[in-house]
Write a protein that holds these residues in place. Structure first.
Motif, PDB file in Angstrom:
ATOM      1  N   GLU A  42       0.943  -1.243  -0.154  1.00  0.00           N
ATOM      2  CA  GLU A  42      -0.164   0.003   0.184  1.00  0.00           C
ATOM      3  C   GLU A  42       0.914   1.312  -0.066  1.00  0.00           C
ATOM      4  O   GLU A  42       0.499   2.217  -0.664  1.00  0.00           O
ATOM      5  CB  GLU A  42      -0.885  -0.003   1.413  1.00  0.00           C
ATOM      6  N   HIS A  44       4.121   1.561  -1.069  1.00  0.00           N
ATOM      7  CA  HIS A  44       4.591   1.607  -2.211  1.00  0.00           C
ATOM      8  C   HIS A  44       3.681   2.293  -3.290  1.00  0.00           C
ATOM      9  O   HIS A  44       4.055   3.122  -4.190  1.00  0.00           O
ATOM     10  CB  HIS A  44       5.045   0.173  -2.926  1.00  0.00           C
ATOM     11  N   TYR A  45       2.342   1.638  -3.348  1.00  0.00           N
ATOM     12  CA  TYR A  45       1.366   2.394  -4.056  1.00  0.00           C
ATOM     13  C   TYR A  45       1.143   3.701  -4.056  1.00  0.00           C
ATOM     14  O   TYR A  45       1.139   4.636  -4.926  1.00  0.00           O
ATOM     15  CB  TYR A  45      -0.018   1.675  -3.893  1.00  0.00           C
ATOM     16  N   ARG A  46       1.290   4.129  -2.776  1.00  0.00           N
ATOM     17  CA  ARG A  46       0.944   5.664  -2.438  1.00  0.00           C
ATOM     18  C   ARG A  46       2.128   6.527  -2.973  1.00  0.00           C
ATOM     19  O   ARG A  46       2.074   7.583  -3.225  1.00  0.00           O
ATOM     20  CB  ARG A  46       0.401   5.895  -0.970  1.00  0.00           C
ATOM     21  N   TYR A 100      -3.114  -2.947  -4.564  1.00  0.00           N
ATOM     22  CA  TYR A 100      -1.926  -2.262  -4.520  1.00  0.00           C
ATOM     23  C   TYR A 100      -0.970  -2.992  -5.400  1.00  0.00           C
ATOM     24  O   TYR A 100      -0.392  -2.293  -6.317  1.00  0.00           O
ATOM     25  CB  TYR A 100      -1.383  -2.048  -3.103  1.00  0.00           C
ATOM     26  N   GLU A 103      -1.872  -2.437  -9.260  1.00  0.00           N
ATOM     27  CA  GLU A 103      -1.375  -1.505  -9.647  1.00  0.00           C
ATOM     28  C   GLU A 103       0.091  -0.817  -9.846  1.00  0.00           C
ATOM     29  O   GLU A 103       0.315  -0.479 -10.860  1.00  0.00           O
ATOM     30  CB  GLU A 103      -2.021  -0.159  -8.439  1.00  0.00           C
ATOM     31  N   LEU A 104       0.639  -1.672  -8.993  1.00  0.00           N
ATOM     32  CA  LEU A 104       2.057  -1.527  -9.033  1.00  0.00           C
ATOM     33  C   LEU A 104       2.504  -2.207 -10.081  1.00  0.00           C
ATOM     34  O   LEU A 104       3.554  -1.712 -11.171  1.00  0.00           O
ATOM     35  CB  LEU A 104       2.826  -2.084  -7.644  1.00  0.00           C
ATOM     36  N   TYR A 107       1.891  -0.383 -13.496  1.00  0.00           N
ATOM     37  CA  TYR A 107       2.814   0.667 -13.593  1.00  0.00           C
ATOM     38  C   TYR A 107       4.176   0.372 -13.950  1.00  0.00           C
ATOM     39  O   TYR A 107       4.887   0.777 -14.867  1.00  0.00           O
ATOM     40  CB  TYR A 107       2.743   1.317 -12.178  1.00  0.00           C
TER      41      TYR A 107
END
Length: 246
Positions: A42, A44-46, A100, A103-104, A107
């Motif tokens: 989480e 890392h995602y933020r 998370y 999403e990572l 990316y």
């Protein structure tokens, strides 16, 4: 081979000797670890969303004094392998990985479409420790590791990762093979044997080579010849990652 670990202190443990181990065998592995202690998926995602330069940049097992963002690291060179992992307290809890990790992973793939995405499996805490019994809430390392293994398998499948580096399973095998201690503080890897074993495992998984006759490299703590033999046998019992799949 160029390897980027987006992790925390557990990827720091795993990558401490990787460059040196490869060099001892005349192989070239450049490894960058993005370090924030205890960093979860989480966070890392933020950090990714905010493009925060909060990561200590570690190069080939050593601190550099520089701070970077995930984006800066991803764009700094063409990566061959990029690893992701959950923070150790959350690793047994599969529900904490999403959204998370997805999403990572997306990316990372946008930024580095040719890199292989690998999941780094973390490990269980030390037998009888306060961290295991009271904080994680498990009666044994084996029970914690069972949940960790299952959670990482689910996660890797969900993001179609190219493979898993089974660090937690290696530590479990070492303990069952006569190694009395793999931790230094009940949860991080020991500075000699623990980190050395992890480095050999990454070498085997990523390069696909046996470590049975691997040349030795200097460690921060000594290990015995008996321990060395056990470590190599345990590492070689794991299959390397097949990068031709997925």
């Amino acid at each position: 081979m160029k390897v980027l670990a987006i992790g925390n202190s557990f990827s720091q443990d795993a990558t401490r000797y990787l460059h040196d181990l490869a060099r001892a065998e005349h192989e070239k592995i450049e490894v960058i670890n993005l370090y924030i202690g205890g960093c979860s998926l989480e966070r890392h995602y933020r950090n990714m969303l905010g493009d925060k330069a909060d990561y200590q940049l570690e190069c080939n097992g050593h601190q550099t004094g520089f701070f970077v963002s995930i984006k800066e690291a991803l764009l700094s060179r063409e990566w061959d392998v990029i690893t992701l992992q959950q923070a150790s307290p959350l690793s047994p809890k599969a529900a904490t990985y999403e959204p998370y990790l997805s999403e990572l992973a997306a990316y990372v793939r946008r930024m580095q479409p040719h890199a292989k995405l690998v999941i780094h499996q973390t490990w269980a805490y030390e037998e009888g420790s306060h961290r295991l019994l009271e904080i994680a809430g498990y009666p044994t390392p084996q029970s914690m590791m069972a949940d960790v293994k299952q959670a990482y398998e689910i996660a890797a499948k969900h993001v179609c990762a190219n493979g898993i580096i089974p660090s937690g399973e290696l530590f479990a095998k070492l303990c069952s093979s006569g190694i009395p201690k793999v931790h230094r503080d009940t949860f991080h890897a020991s500075l000699g044997l623990g980190r050395y074993a992890l480095g050999l495992l990454w070498y085997r998984c990523l390069l696909g080579k046996s470590v049975a006759d691997h040349a030795f490299c200097p460690l921060d703590e000594p290990i015995t010849d008996r321990e060395l033999a056990i470590v190599k046998a345990c590492v070689d019992s794991f299959d390397p990652i097949d990068f031709h799949t997925v």
